[in-house]
Design a protein around this motif. Structure first.
Motif, short mmCIF file in Angstrom:
data_model
loop_
_atom_site.label_atom_id
_atom_site.label_comp_id
_atom_site.label_asym_id
_atom_site.label_seq_id
_atom_site.Cartn_x
_atom_site.Cartn_y
_atom_site.Cartn_z
N VAL A 1 0.81 -1.16 -0.11
CA VAL A 1 -0.03 0.13 0.08
C VAL A 1 0.95 1.17 0.03
O VAL A 1 0.78 2.16 -0.99
CB VAL A 1 -1.06 -0.17 1.10
CG1 VAL A 1 -1.73 1.26 1.23
CG2 VAL A 1 -1.76 -1.30 1.27
N TYR A 2 1.80 1.36 1.05
CA TYR A 2 2.64 2.60 1.14
C TYR A 2 4.06 1.96 1.09
O TYR A 2 4.66 1.90 2.03
CB TYR A 2 2.42 3.29 2.53
CG TYR A 2 0.88 3.70 2.69
CD1 TYR A 2 0.58 4.99 2.00
CD2 TYR A 2 0.08 3.25 3.46
CE1 TYR A 2 -0.86 5.25 2.10
CE2 TYR A 2 -0.89 3.64 3.79
CZ TYR A 2 -1.44 4.79 3.02
OH TYR A 2 -2.89 5.21 3.27
N ARG A 3 4.49 1.94 -0.15
CA ARG A 3 5.84 1.33 -0.48
C ARG A 3 6.88 2.33 0.20
O ARG A 3 8.02 1.59 0.74
CB ARG A 3 5.94 1.30 -1.94
CG ARG A 3 7.25 0.28 -2.42
CD ARG A 3 7.08 0.14 -3.98
NE ARG A 3 7.97 -0.84 -4.27
CZ ARG A 3 7.81 -2.18 -4.23
NH1 ARG A 3 6.64 -2.58 -3.99
NH2 ARG A 3 8.83 -2.94 -4.83
N GLN A 4 6.78 3.33 0.26
CA GLN A 4 7.78 4.38 0.76
C GLN A 4 7.99 4.40 2.40
O GLN A 4 9.16 4.54 3.02
CB GLN A 4 7.72 5.71 0.28
CG GLN A 4 6.61 6.55 0.86
CD GLN A 4 5.37 6.26 0.09
OE1 GLN A 4 5.16 5.66 -0.79
NE2 GLN A 4 4.27 7.29 0.36
N PHE A 5 7.16 3.61 3.11
CA PHE A 5 7.05 3.23 4.60
C PHE A 5 7.21 2.07 4.99
O PHE A 5 7.04 1.89 6.18
CB PHE A 5 5.88 3.91 5.17
CG PHE A 5 5.57 5.61 4.84
CD1 PHE A 5 6.68 6.45 5.34
CD2 PHE A 5 4.47 6.01 4.16
CE1 PHE A 5 6.50 7.79 4.92
CE2 PHE A 5 4.27 7.60 3.87
CZ PHE A 5 5.46 8.31 4.41
N PHE A 6 7.48 1.14 4.13
CA PHE A 6 7.67 -0.16 4.59
C PHE A 6 8.66 -0.46 5.49
O PHE A 6 8.57 -1.36 6.49
CB PHE A 6 7.79 -1.12 3.13
CG PHE A 6 9.31 -1.34 2.93
CD1 PHE A 6 10.03 -2.52 3.32
CD2 PHE A 6 9.64 -0.55 2.23
CE1 PHE A 6 11.12 -2.65 2.93
CE2 PHE A 6 11.11 -0.68 1.91
CZ PHE A 6 11.83 -1.93 2.24
N TRP A 7 9.69 0.38 5.42
CA TRP A 7 10.93 0.31 6.36
C TRP A 7 10.81 0.53 7.87
O TRP A 7 11.28 0.16 8.76
CB TRP A 7 12.25 1.22 5.82
CG TRP A 7 11.76 2.65 5.97
CD1 TRP A 7 11.32 3.24 4.79
CD2 TRP A 7 11.81 3.71 6.88
NE1 TRP A 7 10.97 4.61 5.14
CE2 TRP A 7 11.31 4.67 6.41
CE3 TRP A 7 12.43 3.50 8.26
CZ2 TRP A 7 11.39 5.78 7.35
CZ3 TRP A 7 12.07 4.75 9.01
CH2 TRP A 7 11.78 5.68 8.44
#
Length: 50
Positions: free
Chosen positions: A27-33
């Motif tokens: 969903v939110y690829r930039q926040f997976f970390w």
């Protein structure tokens, strides 16, 4: 004698964090970390590395 420790709680938390990680990756690829520390920590605790 050493008491046997149950890791089922740690495995449960690992799978919860893994679900959060996969959801964020989709969903939110930039926040997976943001879910990586919880996933790695509970995986290590489940294997008794920590």
């Amino acid at each position: 004698m050493e008491a046997v420790k149950s890791n089922s709680k740690n495995w449960l938390w690992f799978f919860i964090w893994l679900g959060i990680l996969i959801t964020l990756l989709v969903v939110y690829r930039q926040f997976f970390w943001l879910a990586l520390p919880g996933t790695v920590t509970y995986f290590a605790k489940s294997l008794d590395l920590l």
